[in-house]
Design a protein around this motif. Structure first.
Motif, PDB file in Angstrom:
ATOM      1  N   GLN A   1       1.026  -1.157  -0.003  1.00  0.00           N
ATOM      2  CA  GLN A   1       0.259   0.252   0.244  1.00  0.00           C
ATOM      3  C   GLN A   1       0.653   1.083  -0.068  1.00  0.00           C
ATOM      4  OE1 GLN A   1      -0.087  -2.836   2.303  1.00  0.00           O
ATOM      5  NE2 GLN A   1      -1.887  -3.259   2.485  1.00  0.00           N
ATOM      6  N   ASP A   2       2.123   1.192   0.550  1.00  0.00           N
ATOM      7  CA  ASP A   2       3.017   2.118   1.203  1.00  0.00           C
ATOM      8  C   ASP A   2       3.649   2.578  -0.691  1.00  0.00           C
ATOM      9  OD1 ASP A   2       2.256   2.887   3.385  1.00  0.00           O
ATOM     10  OD2 ASP A   2       4.307   1.657   4.277  1.00  0.00           O
ATOM     11  N   ILE A   3       3.792   1.528  -0.811  1.00  0.00           N
ATOM     12  CA  ILE A   3       4.950   1.647  -2.354  1.00  0.00           C
ATOM     13  C   ILE A   3       3.648   2.237  -3.793  1.00  0.00           C
ATOM     14  CG2 ILE A   3       5.204   0.111  -4.150  1.00  0.00           C
ATOM     15  CD1 ILE A   3       6.748  -1.745  -2.738  1.00  0.00           C
ATOM     16  N   ARG A   4       2.544   1.694  -3.690  1.00  0.00           N
ATOM     17  CA  ARG A   4       1.008   2.096  -4.534  1.00  0.00           C
ATOM     18  C   ARG A   4       1.239   3.224  -3.927  1.00  0.00           C
ATOM     19  NH1 ARG A   4      -0.920  -1.482  -7.342  1.00  0.00           N
ATOM     20  NH2 ARG A   4      -1.259  -4.631  -6.732  1.00  0.00           N
ATOM     21  N   LYS A   5       1.482   4.076  -2.736  1.00  0.00           N
ATOM     22  CA  LYS A   5       0.858   5.277  -2.346  1.00  0.00           C
ATOM     23  C   LYS A   5       2.337   6.302  -3.307  1.00  0.00           C
ATOM     24  CE  LYS A   5      -0.176   8.529   1.070  1.00  0.00           C
ATOM     25  NZ  LYS A   5       0.106   8.526   2.829  1.00  0.00           N
TER      26      LYS A   5
ATOM     27  N   GLU B   1       1.614   9.451  -6.095  1.00  0.00           N
ATOM     28  CA  GLU B   1       2.072  10.528  -5.672  1.00  0.00           C
ATOM     29  C   GLU B   1       3.673  11.156  -6.241  1.00  0.00           C
ATOM     30  OE1 GLU B   1       3.883  10.667  -1.706  1.00  0.00           O
ATOM     31  OE2 GLU B   1       1.693   9.999  -1.067  1.00  0.00           O
ATOM     32  N   MET B   2       4.432   9.877  -7.165  1.00  0.00           N
ATOM     33  CA  MET B   2       5.045  10.572  -8.313  1.00  0.00           C
ATOM     34  C   MET B   2       5.014  10.933  -8.997  1.00  0.00           C
ATOM     35  SD  MET B   2       8.162   7.534  -6.958  1.00  0.00           S
ATOM     36  CE  MET B   2       9.474   8.089  -8.365  1.00  0.00           C
ATOM     37  N   ILE B   3       4.120  10.179  -9.636  1.00  0.00           N
ATOM     38  CA  ILE B   3       3.369  10.441 -11.444  1.00  0.00           C
ATOM     39  C   ILE B   3       2.610  11.334 -10.912  1.00  0.00           C
ATOM     40  CG2 ILE B   3       1.406   9.253 -12.856  1.00  0.00           C
ATOM     41  CD1 ILE B   3       2.159   5.965 -11.653  1.00  0.00           C
TER      42      ILE B   3
END
Length: 84
Positions: free
Chosen positions: A5-9, A13-15
């Motif tokens: 979930q943290d990786i997806r978040k 944010e980066m996108i």
């Protein structure tokens, strides 16, 4: 190791910070990566899915037990073997 979930978040944010041209390039790379993963899954015959929290916990428990010399027979896990 970061939780999925943290990786997806972080990815979202980066996108969100990318310029339009950069975004197109990233999307194309992601599509390419996704196609490679899907091709590998099809070739090996196994679907690639994320394990549930319960499955991850069970895997960790089994790994811990194995590392500590614990083992279980088929009968221990599933009961009497009716195929013998």
């Amino acid at each position: 190791m970061m939780a999925i979930q943290d990786i997806r978040k972080l990815a979202h944010e980066m996108i969100d910070k990318l310029e339009e041209k950069e975004l197109e390039e990233v999307i194309n790379k992601m599509r390419h990566m996704n196609n490679k993963v899907n091709k590998m899954a099809n070739e090996c015959g196994f679907p690639l899915v994320e394990p549930t929290v319960e499955e991850v916990d069970a895997i960790k428990k089994a790994k811990y037990e194995f590392e500590n010399g614990e083992s279980y027979t088929h009968e221990d896990v599933f009961g009497e073997d009716v195929y013998v």
